[in-house]
Enzyme design. Structure first.
Site, short mmCIF file in Angstrom:
data_model
loop_
_atom_site.label_atom_id
_atom_site.label_comp_id
_atom_site.label_asym_id
_atom_site.label_seq_id
_atom_site.Cartn_x
_atom_site.Cartn_y
_atom_site.Cartn_z
N LYS A 60 74.06 83.44 90.87
CA LYS A 60 72.80 82.89 90.39
C LYS A 60 71.77 82.94 91.51
O LYS A 60 71.98 82.41 92.60
CB LYS A 60 72.97 81.44 89.92
CG LYS A 60 71.67 80.89 89.33
CD LYS A 60 71.65 79.39 89.26
CE LYS A 60 70.23 78.94 88.98
NZ LYS A 60 70.08 77.49 89.11
N GLY A 82 65.44 68.90 88.21
CA GLY A 82 65.71 67.48 88.41
C GLY A 82 64.73 66.53 87.76
O GLY A 82 64.84 65.32 87.94
N ALA A 107 67.20 74.08 84.20
CA ALA A 107 66.39 73.03 84.83
C ALA A 107 65.50 72.30 83.83
O ALA A 107 64.93 72.89 82.93
CB ALA A 107 65.52 73.58 85.96
N GLY A 108 65.42 70.98 84.03
CA GLY A 108 64.52 70.15 83.25
C GLY A 108 65.16 69.38 82.11
O GLY A 108 64.54 68.47 81.56
N ASN A 165 72.44 70.06 85.82
CA ASN A 165 73.17 69.33 86.83
C ASN A 165 72.78 67.86 86.81
O ASN A 165 73.55 66.98 86.47
CB ASN A 165 72.92 69.94 88.22
CG ASN A 165 73.83 69.35 89.30
OD1 ASN A 165 74.22 70.04 90.23
ND2 ASN A 165 74.21 68.09 89.21
#
Length: 334
Positions: A177, A238, A264-265, A286
């Site tokens: 990635k 995040g 993300a988000g 994550n």
């Protein structure tokens, strides 16, 4: 028996004339069925499969022949809904990270609850002062879960390329990635550096899954440069804000010939479902799991949301209408 040497029977409610003297097994074969994979009821009595080759079909017989379908006609197609990236096939469409957890044990439990088959891992220096310190591989087996080395924290193409070269040397990884960030405050992708790194890595035999802006033009350029998957952000890393621009994500999905995964988000299960309903091949997250009050429970929720969103996308949503459309007809009311 008829004068032409046939008998009349009914099979699964349909009238048929067949050659006299056929056994049930021979009849099944003539119908294109495999006798060992069907069950037969003759005149309301179940026929033992071991005797299908012995019992002769008689004039006037009523037969019901059924397949063993192992859990229902719809189970197969749904279970087979896998996806492929760089020649590797996965069933889970949820990819999870390995940062921000209180310890490796909690991280491993969250991965298990999520059903994820891929985890992203940051490449960091070995702690030479304590070489016996616990490592992620002690808790998440790379032989069972695919590790996806990433370039988190890299702010230029050179450092990202260097990081992934080391990752390949350490574990033989080619599926990686790539993310190249523009600044620390927003962690927004630097697309100039990202494109440059993608081109170099692809030429060196890497198969980069690339984090990028939610821009269909930039996404296409990355694909042309050798990206094996496009990973547009839903919102800043995040932030937990959810997908901010569904229009451009859908445009990326429609224009891509490689898998598209929102990266993300995501903050809640509904965000993950939305990503899947837009037609994305998967979702990477994550913080949404790691910073939940109960990470294990949230991991399970994300698994369910991704699966539900994918089913919803495959089912095809109803058309949106400006006005009401009653489910029950209004005609004939008392």
């Amino acid at each position: 028996m008829h004068s032409d040497g046939t008998v009349s029977i009914r099979v699964n409610g349909e009238h048929k004339r067949i050659t006299a003297g056929l056994t049930l097994a021979q009849l099944a074969s003539e119908l294109g069925l495999m006798p060992e994979k069907v069950a037969v009821e003759r005149n309301l009595e179940v026929v033992p499969r071991s005797t299908l080759g012995e019992i002769i079909v008689e004039d006037g017989d009523e037969l019901e022949i059924v397949h063993f379908v192992g859990g229902g006609d719809h189970a197969g197609p749904l279970a087979d809904d896998s996806w492929t990236v760089a020649g590797k096939t996965f069933r889970s469409r949820l990819i999870v990270g390995t940062g921000k957890y209180k310890d490796f044990e909690q991280n491993a439990a969250a991965v298990a609850a999520s059903g994820a088959e891929i985890v992203t891992v940051a490449v960091r220096r070995v702690n030479v002062s304590d070489p016996k310190a616990p490592m992620l591989t002690d808790y998440i087996d790379p032989k069972k879960i695919t590790y996806l080395p990433n370039t988190a924290g890299c702010f230029d193409a050179e450092s990202a390329i260097r990081t992934l070269r080391l990752a390949r040397e350490a574990g033989g990884w080619e599926l990686v990635k790539l993310e190249v960030l523009g600044e620390a405050r927003t962690l927004y992708p630097d697309m100039v550096e990202t494109l440059r790194a993608t081109e170099v890595l692809a030429k060196e035999g890497f198969k980069p899954m690339v984090y990028c802006v939610d821009d269909p033009i930039a996404a296409k350029r990355l694909e042309d440069a050798g990206a094996v998957a496009i990973m547009p952000l839903g919102a800043p890393i995040g932030s937990g804000l959810g997908i901010q621009n569904q229009v451009t994500i859908r445009l990326i999905v429609e224009g891509a010939k490689v898998p598209v995964l929102v990266d993300a988000g995501v903050g809640s299960a509904s965000d993950a479902a939305v990503a899947m309903e837009l037609g994305c091949d998967g979702v990477l997250m994550n913080t949404a799991i790691a910073e939940a009050k109960d990470p294990i429970l949230m991991a399970a929720a994300m698994k369910a949301a991704v699966e539900a969103g994918r089913l919803s996308y495959r089912a095809g949503r109803m058309a949106k209408r400006r006005y009401a459309d009653p489910s029950s007809p209004l005609a004939g009311l008392i």
